[in-house]
Structures are given as C-alpha cells and as structure tokens.
Design a protein around this motif. Structure first.
Motif, mmCIF file in Angstrom:
data_model
loop_
_atom_site.group_PDB
_atom_site.id
_atom_site.type_symbol
_atom_site.label_atom_id
_atom_site.label_comp_id
_atom_site.label_asym_id
_atom_site.label_seq_id
_atom_site.Cartn_x
_atom_site.Cartn_y
_atom_site.Cartn_z
ATOM 1 N N ASP A 1 2.848 -9.230 -9.868
ATOM 2 C CA ASP A 1 3.911 -8.590 -9.424
ATOM 3 C C ASP A 1 2.677 -6.834 -8.306
ATOM 4 O O ASP A 1 2.664 -6.474 -7.640
ATOM 5 N N ALA A 2 1.077 -8.062 -8.506
ATOM 6 C CA ALA A 2 0.303 -7.019 -7.801
ATOM 7 C C ALA A 2 -1.034 -7.683 -6.594
ATOM 8 O O ALA A 2 -1.925 -6.877 -6.718
ATOM 9 N N VAL A 3 0.015 -8.202 -5.620
ATOM 10 C CA VAL A 3 -0.457 -9.386 -4.794
ATOM 11 C C VAL A 3 0.126 -8.528 -3.655
ATOM 12 O O VAL A 3 1.283 -8.333 -3.512
ATOM 13 N N PHE A 4 -0.673 -7.918 -2.296
ATOM 14 C CA PHE A 4 0.160 -7.087 -1.466
ATOM 15 C C PHE A 4 -0.843 -8.274 -0.319
ATOM 16 O O PHE A 4 -1.341 -8.932 0.098
ATOM 17 N N VAL A 5 0.613 -8.025 0.950
ATOM 18 C CA VAL A 5 0.106 -8.503 2.445
ATOM 19 C C VAL A 5 1.129 -7.195 3.581
ATOM 20 O O VAL A 5 1.449 -7.055 2.805
ATOM 21 N N THR A 6 -0.035 -6.875 4.180
ATOM 22 C CA THR A 6 0.182 -5.733 4.468
ATOM 23 C C THR A 6 0.236 -5.615 5.952
ATOM 24 O O THR A 6 -0.336 -6.330 6.178
ATOM 25 N N ASP A 7 1.181 -5.033 6.613
ATOM 26 C CA ASP A 7 0.912 -4.787 8.332
ATOM 27 C C ASP A 7 0.532 -3.149 8.172
ATOM 28 O O ASP A 7 -0.012 -2.754 9.692
ATOM 29 N N GLU A 8 -0.074 -2.870 7.651
ATOM 30 C CA GLU A 8 -0.527 -0.938 7.870
ATOM 31 C C GLU A 8 -1.570 -1.393 8.695
ATOM 32 O O GLU A 8 -2.172 -2.154 8.604
ATOM 33 N N THR A 9 -1.988 -0.274 9.821
ATOM 34 C CA THR A 9 -3.005 -0.501 10.309
ATOM 35 C C THR A 9 -4.397 1.329 9.989
ATOM 36 O O THR A 9 -5.091 1.145 10.863
ATOM 37 N N GLU A 10 -3.544 1.668 8.778
ATOM 38 C CA GLU A 10 -4.510 2.894 8.657
ATOM 39 C C GLU A 10 -4.792 2.896 7.191
ATOM 40 O O GLU A 10 -4.206 2.729 6.956
ATOM 41 N N GLN A 11 -6.143 3.689 7.233
ATOM 42 C CA GLN A 11 -6.136 3.663 5.944
ATOM 43 C C GLN A 11 -6.051 4.691 4.822
ATOM 44 O O GLN A 11 -5.344 3.641 3.281
ATOM 45 N N ASP A 12 -5.082 5.471 5.211
ATOM 46 C CA ASP A 12 -4.813 6.213 4.073
ATOM 47 C C ASP A 12 -3.277 5.929 4.081
ATOM 48 O O ASP A 12 -2.844 5.599 2.618
ATOM 49 N N ASP A 13 -2.387 5.626 4.874
ATOM 50 C CA ASP A 13 -1.066 4.940 4.818
ATOM 51 C C ASP A 13 -1.884 3.376 4.192
ATOM 52 O O ASP A 13 -0.094 3.780 3.322
ATOM 53 N N LEU A 14 -2.049 2.999 4.510
ATOM 54 C CA LEU A 14 -2.267 1.544 3.269
ATOM 55 C C LEU A 14 -3.016 2.104 1.886
ATOM 56 O O LEU A 14 -1.899 0.979 1.178
ATOM 57 N N LEU A 15 -2.974 2.890 1.331
ATOM 58 C CA LEU A 15 -3.965 3.449 0.465
ATOM 59 C C LEU A 15 -2.686 3.585 -0.633
ATOM 60 O O LEU A 15 -2.074 3.134 -1.561
ATOM 61 N N LYS A 16 -1.492 4.490 0.852
ATOM 62 C CA LYS A 16 -0.370 4.883 0.290
ATOM 63 C C LYS A 16 0.554 3.605 -0.468
ATOM 64 O O LYS A 16 1.458 4.245 -0.888
ATOM 65 N N GLU A 17 0.338 2.732 0.225
ATOM 66 C CA GLU A 17 1.713 2.013 -0.001
ATOM 67 C C GLU A 17 1.910 0.863 -1.031
ATOM 68 O O GLU A 17 2.127 0.793 -1.920
ATOM 69 N N ILE A 18 0.424 0.252 -1.183
ATOM 70 C CA ILE A 18 -0.101 -0.255 -2.651
ATOM 71 C C ILE A 18 -0.084 1.087 -3.384
ATOM 72 O O ILE A 18 0.644 0.326 -4.652
ATOM 73 N N TYR A 19 -0.609 2.476 -3.992
ATOM 74 C CA TYR A 19 0.063 3.293 -4.482
ATOM 75 C C TYR A 19 1.054 2.978 -5.177
ATOM 76 O O TYR A 19 1.554 3.103 -5.886
ATOM 77 N N ASP A 20 2.013 3.499 -4.493
ATOM 78 C CA ASP A 20 3.303 3.683 -4.169
ATOM 79 C C ASP A 20 4.035 2.309 -5.173
ATOM 80 O O ASP A 20 4.771 2.264 -6.229
ATOM 81 N N HIS A 21 3.764 1.033 -4.506
ATOM 82 C CA HIS A 21 3.932 0.024 -5.838
ATOM 83 C C HIS A 21 3.550 -0.091 -6.609
ATOM 84 O O HIS A 21 4.077 -0.659 -7.863
ATOM 85 N N LEU A 22 2.172 -0.175 -6.735
ATOM 86 C CA LEU A 22 2.187 0.154 -8.061
ATOM 87 C C LEU A 22 2.085 1.362 -9.406
ATOM 88 O O LEU A 22 2.003 0.772 -10.360
ATOM 89 N N LEU A 23 2.341 2.425 -8.553
ATOM 90 C CA LEU A 23 3.372 3.581 -9.499
ATOM 91 C C LEU A 23 4.659 2.805 -9.871
ATOM 92 O O LEU A 23 4.881 3.511 -11.297
ATOM 93 N N GLN A 24 4.862 2.543 -9.089
ATOM 94 C CA GLN A 24 6.725 2.001 -9.823
ATOM 95 C C GLN A 24 6.170 0.993 -10.691
ATOM 96 O O GLN A 24 6.955 0.753 -11.772
#
Length: 160
Positions: free
Chosen positions: A10-33
């Motif tokens: 549950d901590a393996v991701f595939v993402t289509d984010e294109t900006e670094q900060d947005d990418l880190l936030k997307e991962i963070y949101d899931h890892l926090l949950q």
C-alpha cells in the motif's frame, strides 16, 4: 533484511503529477492516511528537497535509463522504516544531488522513510546497491513500470 520489511504493497505509487511539490503532497497524503508519516512530514520533505536535492543522473549506470530521485527527511517526521517506490508517468524536474544547479527530469522515486537517524544511510546504500547490481536492460524495464503491483512484485523478488 527481508524485503517485506522495507516495502509495503500500500506504499507503492504510480502518479501523473507533473510538479515536484504537488507530487510530494500526493504521496504524503496517502502515507499520512496509512499512518506511515506524521502531519509535519510534508513541509519538511519539501524544504529538504529544495535545500538538499536528491535527483540522480543514472547515465553512469547505463544508456537511456530514466533519472531517479531519492527524497527523504529526518526520522522525527516518520512513523516507520520503509522504501516508497513511485513511478512517474510524466518526468518531474528534480535538482541533481551532486550538482544542485542542474535540473534533471526524473521518472522514478525511491522515497526513504526511516525513524532511526543512523538508518537512513543504510536505506540509501541498499537503493544504490540495487541500482548498481541490476543489469541496465532490466533496470530500464523496471524504471518504466506503470503498475504498482508489478513494481512491488519486482522489488520483492530482486531487491537484495
């Protein structure tokens, strides 16, 4: 160390984010949950990435390999020891760890979570060993996976 201890399905991701900060936030949101990181993790990983970039030029490992990044921050902001693989559908710009002024289009992340301050170097070393020991052709294939289950299974079988 067994791979099951440092990877979680549950901590393996595939993402289509294109900006670094947005990418880190997307991962963070899931890892926090999932309870893997603390609430202050995001601000610290973004700050650290801006001040101490983690992009790696993989051309020394073989031709035509996509670049990677290994973002991480202090253990005070995480709850567990984990390597979080993230495949990027579109390259995201990170700065080079060795030459911070150089921008690198990155296609794959190995985010390190480590509660022990002395353990971070070991996780980094394990990632570097995996990259160095994996044949370039296999690495090329792996770094372009776009299925979380395939990424997880490959790492479980090949990450030593």
């Amino acid at each position: 160390m067994e791979n099951s201890v440092i990877f979680a399905r549950d901590a393996v991701f595939v993402t289509d984010e294109t900006e670094q900060d947005d990418l880190l936030k997307e991962i963070y949101d899931h890892l926090l949950q999932q309870g893997y990181v603390k609430g202050n993790f995001l601000a610290h990983i973004i700050e650290r990435e801006h001040n101490f970039p983690t992009g790696l030029d993989t051309s020394t490992l073989g031709s035509n390999l996509p670049n990677i990044a290994i973002p991480h921050t202090e253990g005070a902001f995480v709850n567990t020891r984990l390597i979080v693989p993230v495949a990027l559908k579109t390259p995201v710009i990170f700065h080079n760890m060795i030459k911070p002024e150089q921008e690198l289009p990155v296609k794959f992340l190995f985010m390190l979570l480590e509660t022990n301050p002395d353990g971070q170097a070991k996780l980094l070393s394990q990632v570097m060993d995996f990259l160095a020991k994996t044949p370039a052709k296999d690495l090329q294939h792996f770094l372009n996976f776009d299925d979380p289950d395939a990424i997880y299974e490959y790492l479980m079988q090949n990450f030593a």
